[in-house]
Design a protein around this motif. Structure first.
Motif, short mmCIF file in Angstrom:
data_model
loop_
_atom_site.label_atom_id
_atom_site.label_comp_id
_atom_site.label_asym_id
_atom_site.label_seq_id
_atom_site.Cartn_x
_atom_site.Cartn_y
_atom_site.Cartn_z
N ARG A 122 0.85 -1.19 0.00
CA ARG A 122 0.00 0.00 0.00
C ARG A 122 0.88 1.23 0.00
NH1 ARG A 122 -1.71 0.14 4.78
NH2 ARG A 122 -1.20 2.25 5.50
N GLU A 123 0.64 2.13 -0.94
CA GLU A 123 1.35 3.41 -0.99
C GLU A 123 0.32 4.52 -0.87
OE1 GLU A 123 3.71 3.41 -4.56
OE2 GLU A 123 5.28 2.13 -3.66
N LYS A 124 0.34 5.20 0.26
CA LYS A 124 -0.64 6.25 0.59
C LYS A 124 -2.05 5.65 0.54
CE LYS A 124 2.35 10.04 -0.87
NZ LYS A 124 2.51 11.23 -1.76
N ASP A 125 -2.88 6.10 -0.37
CA ASP A 125 -4.26 5.62 -0.41
C ASP A 125 -4.51 4.68 -1.58
OD1 ASP A 125 -3.98 7.44 -2.43
OD2 ASP A 125 -5.83 8.53 -2.02
N GLN A 126 -3.48 3.93 -1.97
CA GLN A 126 -3.62 3.04 -3.12
C GLN A 126 -2.91 1.72 -2.86
OE1 GLN A 126 -1.97 4.66 -6.74
NE2 GLN A 126 -2.75 3.02 -8.03
N PHE A 127 -3.60 0.62 -3.18
CA PHE A 127 -2.96 -0.68 -3.16
C PHE A 127 -2.20 -0.87 -4.46
CE2 PHE A 127 -6.64 -1.85 -0.27
CZ PHE A 127 -5.87 -1.82 0.88
N VAL A 128 -0.97 -1.39 -4.36
CA VAL A 128 -0.10 -1.55 -5.52
C VAL A 128 0.52 -2.95 -5.44
CG1 VAL A 128 0.40 0.92 -5.60
CG2 VAL A 128 1.93 -0.63 -4.32
N SER A 129 1.34 -3.26 -6.42
CA SER A 129 2.15 -4.48 -6.36
C SER A 129 3.55 -4.18 -6.86
CB SER A 129 1.51 -5.61 -7.19
OG SER A 129 1.28 -5.22 -8.52
N HIS A 130 4.53 -4.89 -6.27
CA HIS A 130 5.93 -4.73 -6.64
C HIS A 130 6.41 -5.98 -7.36
CE1 HIS A 130 6.01 -1.26 -4.03
NE2 HIS A 130 5.82 -1.99 -2.94
N ILE A 131 7.16 -5.79 -8.41
CA ILE A 131 7.85 -6.88 -9.09
C ILE A 131 9.35 -6.70 -8.87
CG2 ILE A 131 8.39 -7.96 -11.30
CD1 ILE A 131 5.62 -7.25 -12.28
N LEU A 132 9.97 -7.74 -8.31
CA LEU A 132 11.40 -7.65 -7.97
C LEU A 132 12.17 -8.78 -8.64
CD1 LEU A 132 13.74 -6.52 -6.11
CD2 LEU A 132 13.07 -8.32 -4.49
N ASP A 133 13.29 -8.45 -9.26
CA ASP A 133 14.24 -9.44 -9.75
C ASP A 133 15.18 -9.75 -8.60
OD1 ASP A 133 16.61 -10.67 -10.91
OD2 ASP A 133 15.84 -10.08 -12.87
N VAL A 134 15.08 -10.94 -8.02
CA VAL A 134 15.86 -11.26 -6.83
C VAL A 134 17.35 -11.41 -7.14
CG1 VAL A 134 13.88 -12.38 -5.75
CG2 VAL A 134 15.51 -13.77 -7.04
N LYS A 135 17.70 -11.54 -8.39
CA LYS A 135 19.12 -11.67 -8.77
C LYS A 135 19.77 -10.32 -8.95
CE LYS A 135 22.20 -14.00 -12.05
NZ LYS A 135 22.28 -14.89 -13.26
N THR A 136 19.09 -9.41 -9.66
CA THR A 136 19.68 -8.10 -9.95
C THR A 136 19.26 -7.03 -8.94
OG1 THR A 136 17.84 -7.39 -11.38
CG2 THR A 136 19.62 -8.69 -12.40
N GLY A 137 18.16 -7.26 -8.23
CA GLY A 137 17.64 -6.26 -7.31
C GLY A 137 16.77 -5.21 -7.98
N GLU A 138 16.59 -5.31 -9.29
CA GLU A 138 15.74 -4.35 -10.01
C GLU A 138 14.29 -4.52 -9.59
OE1 GLU A 138 14.43 -3.19 -14.60
OE2 GLU A 138 15.93 -4.74 -14.23
N LYS A 139 13.63 -3.41 -9.27
CA LYS A 139 12.24 -3.46 -8.81
C LYS A 139 11.43 -2.38 -9.49
CE LYS A 139 10.30 -1.85 -4.73
NZ LYS A 139 10.18 -1.71 -3.26
N HIS A 140 10.20 -2.71 -9.84
CA HIS A 140 9.28 -1.68 -10.31
C HIS A 140 7.89 -1.95 -9.73
CE1 HIS A 140 8.63 -4.78 -13.44
NE2 HIS A 140 7.44 -4.25 -13.62
N THR A 141 7.10 -0.91 -9.65
CA THR A 141 5.82 -0.95 -8.97
C THR A 141 4.68 -0.75 -9.95
OG1 THR A 141 6.81 -0.11 -6.93
CG2 THR A 141 4.42 0.12 -7.16
#
Length: 414
Positions: A122-141
């Motif tokens: 949850r970011e402020k007043d919105q539910f979101v989802s995160h995608i993470l590459d566990v090898k590189t650490g790259e993340k986007h929401t």
């Protein structure tokens, strides 16, 4: 006064002594080890998500600092994974403020991807989802939460978690008020389709549509409608949802409904108001717990075709537990399942069931203390590794709270 731990040890010793007195051996279960430890408590959640990495080395988990109460908007959990090849080392991956005791934050591996995981937040007043590459650490929401991922790893279906929190405490998320709190069957919320590349959500089945589709028995003026427990089929073409509506004296009734990924072609597979845990057997059949079918007035495990009132047969009557969480294994020849706490000792028993021979293999006995009840109970929710060598469950560990337990089932699926 004896401590709870002492009393539990006494009951366990008494039971084993009783077996010995009758000339019976104590049950022999497969090897099990606890793979998480304090400080903190660990659990994964539901049984129909990919918990193990594709190479079966890493096991995903949630980590929390408290137990025995409902989450608040300010309660944050850690998400991470256990390295089975490095002394069960805990590897933190991120945080979440969108979670519940029964299903965590939908943390899971993305199908078809070796290194990417996804979870809700949850970011402020919105539910979101995160995608993470566990090898590189790259993340986007992504600007939308997810519930169930399609096998192609490119799309998902989701629900209105704020409404679920209102209608079915323990399965939704705290922190955001239901936009349609005063509406019984709103047209503006329901099941959404989520593009995992853009994150764009699209409403595909509204609560209003569900309330007007087919016969909805005991649909009272103050019955609130909601949809959740979503699961995409193995071919990615259709998904299951539970349509539930509240009752004036408490509780709810439930229909099991399937639809295409765009929300079309709704089929009321279980129309009588009594549906519960389910799993896809294949693209055209669903195993679900239901009652009042084939002359059985009690709850049981029934196989349905993916069509209106598509009952086929009952599975494992009196052997396969009728209240557990179901997964098919070994080319659909076996079913992995569990039980709720039973008896004075409140024992939960994950088990394997062989369909052809009606044989059940219990995998262990896990005591659930009485404080683990209601919303913050610890269901085992057994989950298999990709190679079907391991089963991971959530269960309380003596004196250490909920933790992940790993059961070695090698050689049992023969």
């Amino acid at each position: 006064m004896t401590s709870p731990a002492t009393r539990r040890h006494f009951l366990s010793t008494l039971a084993l002594g009783s077996l010995a007195a009758r000339g019976q051996e104590a049950p022999k279960y497969p090897p099990t080890r606890v793979i998480t430890q304090g400080p903190g408590f660990h659990w994964f959640g539901y049984y129909d998500k990919l918990q193990f990495s594709p190479d079966n080395r890493f096991v995903l988990s949630n980590k929390v600092s408290f137990e025995h109460r409902s989450p608040t908007a300010d309660d944050e959990i850690e998400v991470g994974m256990v390295d089975l090849q490095d002394n069960d080392k805990w590897i933190p991956l991120g945080k979440s403020r969108a979670w519940c005791w029964q299903q965590g934050c939908m943390l899971q591996w993305i199908p078809g991807n070796e290194f990417k995981v996804i979870w809700n937040d949850r970011e402020k007043d919105q539910f979101v989802s995160h995608i993470l590459d566990v090898k590189t650490g790259e993340k986007h929401t992504l600007p939308s939460p997810i519930y169930s991922l399609a096998p192609n790893g490119k799309e998902a279906v989701s629900c209105d978690f704020a409404r679920v929190a209102d209608c079915r405490p323990g399965y939704g998320y705290a922190g955001i008020k239901d936009r349609f709190f005063d509406q019984m069957a709103p047209a503006g919320s329901g099941v959404t389709h989520v593009n995992l590349e853009t994150g764009a959500p699209k409403l595909i089945v509204s609560h209003e549509t569900l309330a007007k589709t087919g016969t909805v028995m005991e649909n009272h003026p103050d019955s609130k409608h909601h949809a959740y427990h979503l699961l995409v089929g193995p071919d990615g073409k259709r998904f299951i949802m539970l349509h539930r509506w509240t009752q004036p004296k408490g509780g709810h009734l439930t229909r099991l409904i399937t639809a295409n990924m765009d929300g079309s072609d709704l089929r009321i597979v279980i129309p009588n108001g009594y549906a519960s845990h389910f799993i896809w057997r294949d693209a055209t059949h669903i195993l679900s717990q239901a009652k009042d079918w084939l002359g059985n007035k009690d709850w049981g495990d029934f196989l349905f075709e993916d069509k209106d009132s598509g009952i086929v047969s009952e599975i494992g009557h009196g052997v396969l537990d009728s209240g557990g969480h179901l997964t098919y294994l070994h080319n659909n020849e076996w079913i992995l399942n569990d039980t709720y706490p039973k008896g004075v000792r409140r024992i939960q028993t994950p088990h394997l069931y062989h369909i052809a021979t009606n044989k059940r293999i219990d995998l262990g006995e896990f005591h659930s203390p009485r404080e683990y009840t209601g919303e913050w109970r610890v269901d085992n929710h057994p989950r298999s590794s990709r190679d079907e060598r391991w089963v991971c469950i959530d269960a309380p560990q003596e004196g250490k709270g909920r933790q992940l337990h790993l059961i070695d089932i090698q050689g049992l699926l023969t």
